[in-house]
Design a protein around this motif. Structure first.
Motif, mmCIF file in Angstrom:
data_model
loop_
_atom_site.group_PDB
_atom_site.id
_atom_site.type_symbol
_atom_site.label_atom_id
_atom_site.label_comp_id
_atom_site.label_asym_id
_atom_site.label_seq_id
_atom_site.Cartn_x
_atom_site.Cartn_y
_atom_site.Cartn_z
ATOM 1 N N ASP A 1 0.837 -1.205 0.000
ATOM 2 C CA ASP A 1 0.000 0.000 0.000
ATOM 3 C C ASP A 1 0.873 1.257 0.000
ATOM 4 O O ASP A 1 0.579 2.227 -0.706
ATOM 5 C CB ASP A 1 -0.912 0.046 1.222
ATOM 6 C CG ASP A 1 -1.962 -1.051 1.252
ATOM 7 O OD1 ASP A 1 -2.298 -1.594 0.177
ATOM 8 O OD2 ASP A 1 -2.435 -1.367 2.364
ATOM 9 N N VAL B 1 2.404 1.895 -3.466
ATOM 10 C CA VAL B 1 1.397 2.425 -4.390
ATOM 11 C C VAL B 1 1.142 3.897 -4.091
ATOM 12 O O VAL B 1 1.112 4.738 -5.000
ATOM 13 C CB VAL B 1 0.089 1.611 -4.307
ATOM 14 C CG1 VAL B 1 -1.046 2.320 -5.036
ATOM 15 C CG2 VAL B 1 0.300 0.214 -4.863
ATOM 16 N N SER B 2 0.995 4.238 -2.814
ATOM 17 C CA SER B 2 0.694 5.628 -2.455
ATOM 18 C C SER B 2 1.839 6.574 -2.810
ATOM 19 O O SER B 2 1.615 7.747 -3.074
ATOM 20 C CB SER B 2 0.351 5.744 -0.969
ATOM 21 O OG SER B 2 1.491 5.588 -0.159
ATOM 22 N N LEU B 3 3.064 6.052 -2.832
ATOM 23 C CA LEU B 3 4.225 6.875 -3.175
ATOM 24 C C LEU B 3 4.533 6.859 -4.672
ATOM 25 O O LEU B 3 5.428 7.566 -5.128
ATOM 26 C CB LEU B 3 5.455 6.392 -2.391
ATOM 27 C CG LEU B 3 5.378 6.562 -0.880
ATOM 28 C CD1 LEU B 3 6.590 5.912 -0.216
ATOM 29 C CD2 LEU B 3 5.271 8.023 -0.488
ATOM 30 N N GLY B 4 3.818 6.020 -5.422
ATOM 31 C CA GLY B 4 4.010 5.968 -6.869
ATOM 32 C C GLY B 4 5.203 5.157 -7.323
ATOM 33 O O GLY B 4 5.680 5.337 -8.444
ATOM 34 N N TYR B 5 5.675 4.248 -6.486
ATOM 35 C CA TYR B 5 6.811 3.405 -6.870
ATOM 36 C C TYR B 5 6.324 2.184 -7.624
ATOM 37 O O TYR B 5 5.495 1.434 -7.115
ATOM 38 C CB TYR B 5 7.590 2.933 -5.641
ATOM 39 C CG TYR B 5 8.464 3.982 -5.020
ATOM 40 C CD1 TYR B 5 9.650 4.366 -5.626
ATOM 41 C CD2 TYR B 5 8.122 4.565 -3.815
ATOM 42 C CE1 TYR B 5 10.464 5.321 -5.046
ATOM 43 C CE2 TYR B 5 8.930 5.518 -3.220
ATOM 44 C CZ TYR B 5 10.100 5.891 -3.841
ATOM 45 O OH TYR B 5 10.903 6.834 -3.267
ATOM 46 N N PRO B 6 6.835 1.924 -8.822
ATOM 47 C CA PRO B 6 6.472 0.704 -9.542
ATOM 48 C C PRO B 6 7.156 -0.494 -8.875
ATOM 49 O O PRO B 6 8.381 -0.549 -8.765
ATOM 50 C CB PRO B 6 6.993 0.932 -10.955
ATOM 51 C CG PRO B 6 7.900 2.116 -10.878
ATOM 52 C CD PRO B 6 7.694 2.803 -9.577
ATOM 53 N N ARG C 1 15.581 1.979 -5.927
ATOM 54 C CA ARG C 1 15.301 1.618 -7.336
ATOM 55 C C ARG C 1 16.394 0.678 -7.830
ATOM 56 O O ARG C 1 17.580 0.935 -7.633
ATOM 57 C CB ARG C 1 15.276 2.846 -8.222
ATOM 58 C CG ARG C 1 14.042 3.657 -8.056
ATOM 59 C CD ARG C 1 14.035 4.777 -9.101
ATOM 60 N NE ARG C 1 12.910 5.646 -8.866
ATOM 61 C CZ ARG C 1 11.770 5.563 -9.539
ATOM 62 N NH1 ARG C 1 11.628 4.674 -10.479
ATOM 63 N NH2 ARG C 1 10.789 6.387 -9.278
#
Length: 70
Positions: free
Chosen positions: A24, A27-32, A65
């Motif tokens: 969750d 997703v909220s931070l926009g990390y794929p 990343r």
């Protein structure tokens, strides 16, 4: 039970809803999810645990990343 949980993400303080999973959070931070590695409290967290691991107060999350190359 409190409604929110204070954690640290990449060295910065953050507040998330109580019961937030690592998935969750990503997703909220926009990390794929396909290109990151997650460290929770200085230990690499296996991808299979991301959806079941709930964040706790004062947890320290590092999102890295993954980059191909040499």
């Amino acid at each position: 039970m409190p409604d929110e949980c204070r954690i640290h993400v990449n060295g910065k303080e953050a507040t998330v809803p109580a019961g937030t999973s690592v998935s969750d959070l990503l997703v909220s931070l926009g990390y794929p999810a396909k290109i990151v590695l997650v460290e929770l409290n200085k230990e690499v967290l296996p991808r299979r645990e991301w959806s079941v691991r709930r964040l706790q107060p004062e947890d320290r999350v590092e999102v890295l990343r993954v980059v191909a190359g040499g």
